[in-house]
Write an enzyme that holds these catalytic residues in place. Structure first.
Site, PDB file in Angstrom:
ATOM      1  N   ALA A  56       0.855  -1.191   0.000  1.00  0.00           N
ATOM      2  CA  ALA A  56       0.000   0.000   0.000  1.00  0.00           C
ATOM      3  C   ALA A  56       0.885   1.233   0.000  1.00  0.00           C
ATOM      4  CB  ALA A  56      -0.911  -0.008   1.227  1.00  0.00           C
ATOM      5  N   ALA A  58       2.548   5.011   0.188  1.00  0.00           N
ATOM      6  CA  ALA A  58       2.629   6.286   0.901  1.00  0.00           C
ATOM      7  C   ALA A  58       2.730   7.400  -0.145  1.00  0.00           C
ATOM      8  CB  ALA A  58       3.847   6.314   1.809  1.00  0.00           C
ATOM      9  N   VAL A  82       4.872  -1.127   2.747  1.00  0.00           N
ATOM     10  CA  VAL A  82       4.566   0.220   2.249  1.00  0.00           C
ATOM     11  C   VAL A  82       5.342   0.500   0.965  1.00  0.00           C
ATOM     12  CG1 VAL A  82       4.415   2.659   2.817  1.00  0.00           C
ATOM     13  CG2 VAL A  82       4.217   0.951   4.633  1.00  0.00           C
ATOM     14  N   LYS A  83       4.614   0.948  -0.057  1.00  0.00           N
ATOM     15  CA  LYS A  83       5.242   1.337  -1.314  1.00  0.00           C
ATOM     16  C   LYS A  83       5.816   2.746  -1.180  1.00  0.00           C
ATOM     17  CE  LYS A  83       3.009   0.208  -5.160  1.00  0.00           C
ATOM     18  NZ  LYS A  83       1.857   0.103  -6.097  1.00  0.00           N
ATOM     19  N   ILE A  84       7.103   2.858  -1.460  1.00  0.00           N
ATOM     20  CA  ILE A  84       7.813   4.129  -1.386  1.00  0.00           C
ATOM     21  C   ILE A  84       8.385   4.431  -2.772  1.00  0.00           C
ATOM     22  CG2 ILE A  84       9.716   5.396  -0.331  1.00  0.00           C
ATOM     23  CD1 ILE A  84       7.631   4.738   1.712  1.00  0.00           C
TER      24      ILE A  84
END
Length: 215
Positions: A56, A58, A82-84
């Site tokens: 998901a 950010a 978390v996708k960065i």
């Protein structure tokens, strides 16, 4: 190679999950907006359906804000990473989150150089975007293959997620290139399962059975 679905449509996720082939999900606010959903509510519902990893995204730009936002997203469920985005700020955030045990997926990767940087910063996953590379005249599969070759050569443990897939041949190419994961749109999953010869074969079996069922 593990198969993820790239969507925020929970009904599509339920359907593919029921096939017994789904290992995880990738999603982002753009996909959630297409479903007219609150983003975090959508992520929470996805986590109730799928046991595997869920990426998901950010959306903050400053790395301090990325870290704070990522902690909130990761707290939704234990299987969320978390996708960065790939950037200098993103790399700082990946390093900080990795140090705290929060898994990240470095997204918007378009080169082997970017992939090596993401892995060095501590990304658990990274996502080369094949379709977008193809759109600008590059060979997305060739770049994916190069990334995997470099990672294999140096024993880099970051998992490579083949993303931005446009058709079933992208999935086959990703598997042949050695991607650990392909994240696949719903329509491509449908294309993968269907084949005209399969349809014709089923129709013939049913037709032939009707001829003999009362014998």
């Amino acid at each position: 190679m593990k198969l993820f679905i790239d969507t925020a449509n929970v009904e599509h996720i339920r359907e593919i999950n029921d096939w017994g082939v789904l290992s995880g999900v990738t999603t982002n606010p753009t996909l959630a907006s297409k479903e007219n959903r609150n983003y975090r509510d959508c992520v929470r519902e996805i986590a109730e359906i799928v046991d595997g990893p869920i990426s998901a995204e950010a959306i903050s730009c400053d790395w301090h804000e990325m870290v704070a936002e990522s902690k909130e997203i990761a707290a939704i469920a234990d299987n969320i990473n978390v996708k960065i985005p790939m950037s200098t700020e993103g790399l700082k955030a990946i390093k900080a989150l990795s140090a705290e045990g929060i898994k990240t997926n470095c997204t918007l990767v378009f080169s082997t150089n970017q992939a090596m940087l993401a892995a060095a910063a501590g990304a658990a996953y990274l996502s080369p975007f094949l379709g977008r590379l193809d759109d600008i005249g590059n060979d997305g599969l060739a770049i994916l293959e190069e990334i995997v070759e470099v990672f294999d050569l140096h024993g880099i443990e970051t998992e490579v997620i083949s993303a931005s897939l446009r058709h079933p041949q992208h999935v086959i190419g990703s598997a042949l290139a050695g991607a650990h994961i392909s994240t696949i749109p719903y329509n491509v999953f449908q294309q993968m399962v269907n084949h005209p010869l399969t349809t014709i074969g089923i129709e013939k079996f049913l037709c032939d059975f009707e001829k003999i069922k009362d014998l």
